[in-house]
Every structure is written in structure tokens, then in C-alpha cells.
Design an enzyme around this catalytic site. Sequence first.
Site, PDB file in Angstrom:
ATOM      1  N   ASN A   7     -12.134 -12.109  11.414  1.00 40.19           N
ATOM      2  CA  ASN A   7     -11.465 -10.880  10.954  1.00 40.19           C
ATOM      3  C   ASN A   7     -12.907 -10.505  11.147  1.00 40.19           C
ATOM      4  O   ASN A   7     -13.318 -10.531   9.592  1.00 40.19           O
ATOM      5  CB  ASN A   7     -10.516 -11.129   9.861  1.00 40.19           C
ATOM      6  CG  ASN A   7     -10.363 -10.223   8.589  1.00 40.19           C
ATOM      7  OD1 ASN A   7     -10.399  -8.489   9.092  1.00 40.19           O
ATOM      8  ND2 ASN A   7      -9.708 -10.485   8.253  1.00 40.19           N
ATOM      9  N   ARG A  92      -8.150  -9.814  14.039  1.00 44.37           N
ATOM     10  CA  ARG A  92      -7.267  -8.710  13.088  1.00 44.37           C
ATOM     11  C   ARG A  92      -7.375  -7.048  13.544  1.00 44.37           C
ATOM     12  O   ARG A  92      -9.146  -7.286  13.796  1.00 44.37           O
ATOM     13  CB  ARG A  92      -7.517  -8.851  11.558  1.00 44.37           C
ATOM     14  CG  ARG A  92      -7.369  -7.997  10.164  1.00 44.37           C
ATOM     15  CD  ARG A  92      -7.057  -8.290   9.508  1.00 44.37           C
ATOM     16  NE  ARG A  92      -6.116  -7.644   8.677  1.00 44.37           N
ATOM     17  CZ  ARG A  92      -6.724  -6.818   7.268  1.00 44.37           C
ATOM     18  NH1 ARG A  92      -8.474  -6.423   7.018  1.00 44.37           N
ATOM     19  NH2 ARG A  92      -6.507  -5.865   6.694  1.00 44.37           N
ATOM     20  N   HIS A 181      -1.942  -3.372   5.801  1.00 47.73           N
ATOM     21  CA  HIS A 181      -1.350  -4.945   5.255  1.00 47.73           C
ATOM     22  C   HIS A 181       0.288  -5.275   6.489  1.00 47.73           C
ATOM     23  O   HIS A 181       0.487  -6.158   5.641  1.00 47.73           O
ATOM     24  CB  HIS A 181      -1.282  -5.128   4.031  1.00 47.73           C
ATOM     25  CG  HIS A 181      -2.376  -5.156   3.677  1.00 47.73           C
ATOM     26  ND1 HIS A 181      -2.415  -4.480   2.590  1.00 47.73           N
ATOM     27  CD2 HIS A 181      -3.378  -5.259   3.493  1.00 47.73           C
ATOM     28  CE1 HIS A 181      -3.581  -3.890   1.646  1.00 47.73           C
ATOM     29  NE2 HIS A 181      -4.111  -5.108   2.278  1.00 47.73           N
ATOM     30  N   LEU A 210      -0.195  -8.263  -3.236  1.00 45.74           N
ATOM     31  CA  LEU A 210      -1.187  -7.080  -4.263  1.00 45.74           C
ATOM     32  C   LEU A 210      -2.658  -8.288  -4.421  1.00 45.74           C
ATOM     33  O   LEU A 210      -2.344  -9.238  -4.564  1.00 45.74           O
ATOM     34  CB  LEU A 210      -0.761  -7.261  -5.724  1.00 45.74           C
ATOM     35  CG  LEU A 210       0.652  -6.464  -6.091  1.00 45.74           C
ATOM     36  CD1 LEU A 210       0.885  -7.169  -7.379  1.00 45.74           C
ATOM     37  CD2 LEU A 210       0.679  -5.337  -5.567  1.00 45.74           C
ATOM     38  N   ASN A 212      -7.075  -7.557  -3.354  1.00 42.89           N
ATOM     39  CA  ASN A 212      -8.065  -6.947  -3.614  1.00 42.89           C
ATOM     40  C   ASN A 212      -7.243  -5.009  -3.131  1.00 42.89           C
ATOM     41  O   ASN A 212      -7.640  -4.047  -3.739  1.00 42.89           O
ATOM     42  CB  ASN A 212      -9.175  -7.283  -3.139  1.00 42.89           C
ATOM     43  CG  ASN A 212     -10.131  -6.432  -3.828  1.00 42.89           C
ATOM     44  OD1 ASN A 212     -10.798  -5.893  -4.510  1.00 42.89           O
ATOM     45  ND2 ASN A 212     -11.900  -6.195  -2.771  1.00 42.89           N
ATOM     46  N   ARG A 242     -10.543   0.913  -5.294  1.00 38.89           N
ATOM     47  CA  ARG A 242      -9.406   1.556  -4.301  1.00 38.89           C
ATOM     48  C   ARG A 242      -8.881   2.947  -5.697  1.00 38.89           C
ATOM     49  O   ARG A 242      -8.120   2.217  -5.844  1.00 38.89           O
ATOM     50  CB  ARG A 242      -8.905   1.633  -2.812  1.00 38.89           C
ATOM     51  CG  ARG A 242      -9.774   1.698  -2.158  1.00 38.89           C
ATOM     52  CD  ARG A 242      -9.129   1.318  -0.647  1.00 38.89           C
ATOM     53  NE  ARG A 242      -9.515  -0.181  -0.378  1.00 38.89           N
ATOM     54  CZ  ARG A 242      -9.098  -1.414   0.643  1.00 38.89           C
ATOM     55  NH1 ARG A 242      -7.761  -0.357   0.985  1.00 38.89           N
ATOM     56  NH2 ARG A 242      -9.265  -2.459   1.083  1.00 38.89           N
ATOM     57  N   ASP A 283     -12.373  -7.610 -10.119  1.00 34.09           N
ATOM     58  CA  ASP A 283     -11.684  -8.851  -9.800  1.00 34.09           C
ATOM     59  C   ASP A 283     -11.104  -8.631 -11.435  1.00 34.09           C
ATOM     60  O   ASP A 283     -11.544  -9.335 -11.798  1.00 34.09           O
ATOM     61  CB  ASP A 283     -12.596 -10.386  -9.857  1.00 34.09           C
ATOM     62  CG  ASP A 283     -12.294 -11.192  -9.316  1.00 34.09           C
ATOM     63  OD1 ASP A 283     -12.752 -12.104  -8.432  1.00 34.09           O
ATOM     64  OD2 ASP A 283     -10.969 -11.861 -10.439  1.00 34.09           O
ATOM     65  N   PHE A 284      -9.632  -9.102 -10.342  1.00 36.71           N
ATOM     66  CA  PHE A 284      -8.408  -9.323 -11.522  1.00 36.71           C
ATOM     67  C   PHE A 284      -8.452 -11.099 -12.881  1.00 36.71           C
ATOM     68  O   PHE A 284      -8.880 -10.324 -13.198  1.00 36.71           O
ATOM     69  CB  PHE A 284      -7.103  -9.221 -10.834  1.00 36.71           C
ATOM     70  CG  PHE A 284      -5.997  -8.424 -11.450  1.00 36.71           C
ATOM     71  CD1 PHE A 284      -5.904  -7.425 -10.687  1.00 36.71           C
ATOM     72  CD2 PHE A 284      -5.536  -9.081 -11.936  1.00 36.71           C
ATOM     73  CE1 PHE A 284      -5.548  -6.438 -11.078  1.00 36.71           C
ATOM     74  CE2 PHE A 284      -4.426  -8.038 -13.076  1.00 36.71           C
ATOM     75  CZ  PHE A 284      -4.573  -6.593 -12.069  1.00 36.71           C
ATOM     76  N   VAL A 332      -3.530 -11.057  -6.095  1.00 34.99           N
ATOM     77  CA  VAL A 332      -2.602 -11.306  -7.716  1.00 34.99           C
ATOM     78  C   VAL A 332      -1.903 -11.530  -7.435  1.00 34.99           C
ATOM     79  O   VAL A 332      -0.924 -11.761  -8.482  1.00 34.99           O
ATOM     80  CB  VAL A 332      -3.626  -9.239  -7.868  1.00 34.99           C
ATOM     81  CG1 VAL A 332      -2.661  -9.193  -9.520  1.00 34.99           C
ATOM     82  CG2 VAL A 332      -4.658  -9.509  -8.284  1.00 34.99           C
ATOM     83  N   GLU A 385      -2.327 -13.975   6.807  1.00 31.82           N
ATOM     84  CA  GLU A 385      -2.118 -13.361   7.823  1.00 31.82           C
ATOM     85  C   GLU A 385      -3.106 -13.672   9.467  1.00 31.82           C
ATOM     86  O   GLU A 385      -2.416 -13.448  10.304  1.00 31.82           O
ATOM     87  CB  GLU A 385      -2.982 -12.337   7.502  1.00 31.82           C
ATOM     88  CG  GLU A 385      -1.961 -11.412   6.262  1.00 31.82           C
ATOM     89  CD  GLU A 385      -3.352 -10.324   6.170  1.00 31.82           C
ATOM     90  OE1 GLU A 385      -3.960 -11.320   4.806  1.00 31.82           O
ATOM     91  OE2 GLU A 385      -3.270  -9.177   6.069  1.00 31.82           O
TER      92      GLU A 385
HETATM   93  P1  AMP Z   1      -7.090 -10.691  -1.680  1.00 33.46           P
HETATM   94  O1  AMP Z   1      -7.821  -9.951  -1.520  1.00 33.46           O
HETATM   95  O2  AMP Z   1      -5.389 -11.662  -1.479  1.00 33.46           O
HETATM   96  O3  AMP Z   1      -7.663 -12.352  -1.506  1.00 33.46           O
HETATM   97  O4  AMP Z   1      -6.412 -11.384  -3.678  1.00 33.46           O
HETATM   98  C1  AMP Z   1      -8.566 -10.789  -4.514  1.00 33.46           C
HETATM   99  C2  AMP Z   1      -7.886 -10.527  -5.802  1.00 33.46           C
HETATM  100  O5  AMP Z   1      -7.009 -12.057  -6.528  1.00 33.46           O
HETATM  101  C3  AMP Z   1      -8.245 -10.644  -6.624  1.00 33.46           C
HETATM  102  O6  AMP Z   1      -8.931  -9.365  -7.345  1.00 33.46           O
HETATM  103  C4  AMP Z   1      -9.032 -11.810  -7.707  1.00 33.46           C
HETATM  104  O7  AMP Z   1      -9.684 -11.510  -8.761  1.00 33.46           O
HETATM  105  C5  AMP Z   1      -7.520 -11.990  -7.816  1.00 33.46           C
HETATM  106  N1  AMP Z   1      -7.157 -13.692  -7.840  1.00 33.46           N
HETATM  107  C6  AMP Z   1      -7.275 -14.670  -7.225  1.00 33.46           C
HETATM  108  N2  AMP Z   1      -6.718 -16.209  -7.530  1.00 33.46           N
HETATM  109  C7  AMP Z   1      -5.812 -15.064  -9.333  1.00 33.46           C
HETATM  110  C8  AMP Z   1      -5.424 -16.072 -10.189  1.00 33.46           C
HETATM  111  N3  AMP Z   1      -5.769 -16.680 -10.495  1.00 33.46           N
HETATM  112  N4  AMP Z   1      -5.480 -14.702 -11.254  1.00 33.46           N
HETATM  113  C9  AMP Z   1      -5.246 -13.799 -11.314  1.00 33.46           C
HETATM  114  N5  AMP Z   1      -5.531 -13.044 -10.606  1.00 33.46           N
HETATM  115  C10 AMP Z   1      -5.895 -13.756  -9.083  1.00 33.46           C
END
Ligand code: AMP
Length: 398
Positions: A7, A92, A181, A210, A212, A242, A283-284, A332, A385
Amino acid sequence: MRVLVINSGSSSIKYQLLDPVSGTVAASGMVSRIGEPVEPGAVTVEHDSDGHTLEHDGAIADHAAGLRVVFDLFAQSGHDLTGEGLYAVGHRVVHGGEVFYRPTLINDAVVRSIDELSALAPLHNPANVVGIESVRRLLPDVPQVAVFDTAFFHGLPDAAKTYAIDAKVAAAQGIRRYGFHGTSHEYVSGRVAEVLGRDASTVNQIVLHLGNGASASAIRGGRAVDTSMGLTPLEGLVMGTRSGDIDPGIIAHLMRTADFDIDAIDQLLNRNSGIKGLSGVNDFRELQRLIDTGDRAASLAYEVYIHRLRHYIGAYLVELGEVDAITFTAGVGENSPQVRADALAGLTRFGITVDPIRNAAKDRAARYISPPDAQIPVLVVPTNEELAIARAATALVT
Ligand code: AMP
């Protein structure tokens, strides 16, 4: 049997070497900060194999140089890629346009076509092309397959894929809703059917990816009938950086009154908006920490995020009419019980309930988070993926 999945981003490469049948990952890693100057000792490649992490420090000039380091790290960790008997390499690719809607064996003409689609995905397709060309040079005898993020949405109904703009302009410029996606939505919706014990062709479902980046899809009997991303991955849900949906008039307003040029607009909407634009962090987990300290901007970012998410869930419930499952996936969606609970709060009279104990369980497997007697099952299904790409590549090469 092993497949290497690649990727390539503009300044990064993520990769996995895995068994496409069992899904067992032999090694995985990431090259970062490609083409950037780095301070001495900065780690630019991390490679995980059999529970050990190998690191490489120092600047990485380009994608080919990054891949050479990766191949060395594979050899150091006991996997000689050139002699591994690799079955295929799966790449990808973000945008397949109207041209590519199924996994495609890569040759020179395919690479040229992917490059020509760069006008539709200037932030993504050029990096995909560089990654493909680098791997082809390093592994000239291994079949390479492109798997497109748009493919699952190729057959969207006309009403869902058409923007209400001048039809001649849209046709001339290839402007339609393509969706992204797709590999994740397809994989997760297939897993949902397995968990429900039903054939995918009989299941109507909503999938909420859900991460990034974030997108929602409505799937009727295994076929996508709507999705929140559009011509580019900018439309739809609020994301890490975004904006998702905005009034397109904002763009003309900023150009007219604030001297924004097109690059500044791109930067604003793709990199400095969403959760980051509203709260300062993308970052969540950091967002949740800020909310816990009483930060009002962070709380507002969260409220806007949930508001938009509920908007799409409502739209897709109506669009599908009958819904057999609602599923959360990606960083998320898989990890935030709070987001899942808030996204579906107060919908019991529509047959949708989240069970607090099931929702709070820290389980990595696909699972229900609705009560056993729920009218509409709600699930968490981890996306994968890489496995989907490895399987698609294998199926094409076999
Ligand atoms: P991805 O793009 O699927 O890798 O997701 C990344 C997002 O998932 C980031 O915003 C992370 O902060 C969030 N994330 C990962 N672990 C957690 C968690 N334990 N609680 C809340 N958000 C999370």
C-alpha cells in the site's frame, strides 16, 4: 503460499507478507518519510516478523530505495523475498475511475492507465504508480495485481452516483460519485453475512468504516447502492483531517474573499479540517483525552462527527427500507464504544439498540453489540484490507 501486499502512499509504504488462505501474517511493516530529510538516527522503516521488530534509520530517498531496505529486512528476518516462492504481489490502488472495476493483472498498459487516472486522485494514484513500478523492477518474475479502492462501488445506481451539476461538464470531466474504501466495505459486508449465517445476496446492510479516513455504505444483497465518498475521498463523513461534506459555495467564498488558491483549498479541506481542524488533533484517542480535560473545541469536534454520522445512518436506513445489520469497522469503529453508542443512541423504536455490556467488551473478533433479541443486529467486524487484497490477487493468478 504467500502474497506480498503493498500500500504505497505519497511518502510511505505499508506492506504485509501473508498467507491468503489462513490470513497468517509472516511479516509486516512500514516505510515512512520517503523523500524527506530526517534527523540523524530517526527510524524510517519498522519491520515486524515473528514477534520481533527490526528498524532502519536514516533518510529514504525514494520508494525504490525504501523497498530495497524492506527486502533486506525481510532477508534478515529469515524471508528471502526473491527466493520465497511468492505467489503474487497485490497492490492497493486508490482510483480505478471508469476503467478498472475488478482486480487487474498489472502490465505496462495497466500502469499507464492508472497513471492517467491521476487527475482524479492527484494525492494517491501517482504514489501507487511509483510503488508498483519499484516492486516490478525488484520482483520481475512475480505476477502483480492491482486491487482498486473504487471497484466495489462501480455499479452504484445512477441516482446515487450522479451529481446534480451540468451533465455535459460532468461527462466531459469524468465527474461522478466513485466511492472509496471499497475493499474494506466488501470484505466487512461479506464477513457480516458469515456471522449472520446467511448468504450475502440476501442481506441488506449498512457498513460504517470509521478510521482516519471514514466512509459509510448502504449494501443491498451484496451490491453497494450508496456510499458517502464521492469523486474523491473528501466527501461524506467528518474524518481525521478531512472535512467531509461542506457547502461547495465555501470554496468560491474563500477564493473570492480570502485569496485562497486551489492548493490552499486542497490543503484546508484534506489536511487541516475534520477533527483536526476543529480540535487541533486528528487522532481519536487524543481527542478523547482532550474531551476528558473539559476542552470545549474537542467536544464540539466530537459532536459534529457524531451528528454527520447519524445523518448518513438515517439516510441509508430510509434508502434500504429493510436493514439486516449495521456494522462498525476500522480504527475508531472497532475501538470506540462511545462512538458506537452515540451513533445509534435513541433509535430503539426503529429496532436499533446497542447493548452496553457487549459494546464495552474488549474483543478482537467479529461480534454482536446489540442484545440477542434485537430487531436489527449491530456488529463490530474488524476490517482486513490486506487479506482481501491478497485473496483477490490469488484468485486472479490461480
Ligand atoms: P485506521 O485509519 O483504521 O487505522 O484508524 C485510525 C484511527 O483509529 C485513529 O483516529 C485512532 O485514534 C483511532 N483509534 C485507534 N485505536 C483507538 C482506540 N482504542 N480508541 C479510539 N480510537 C482509536
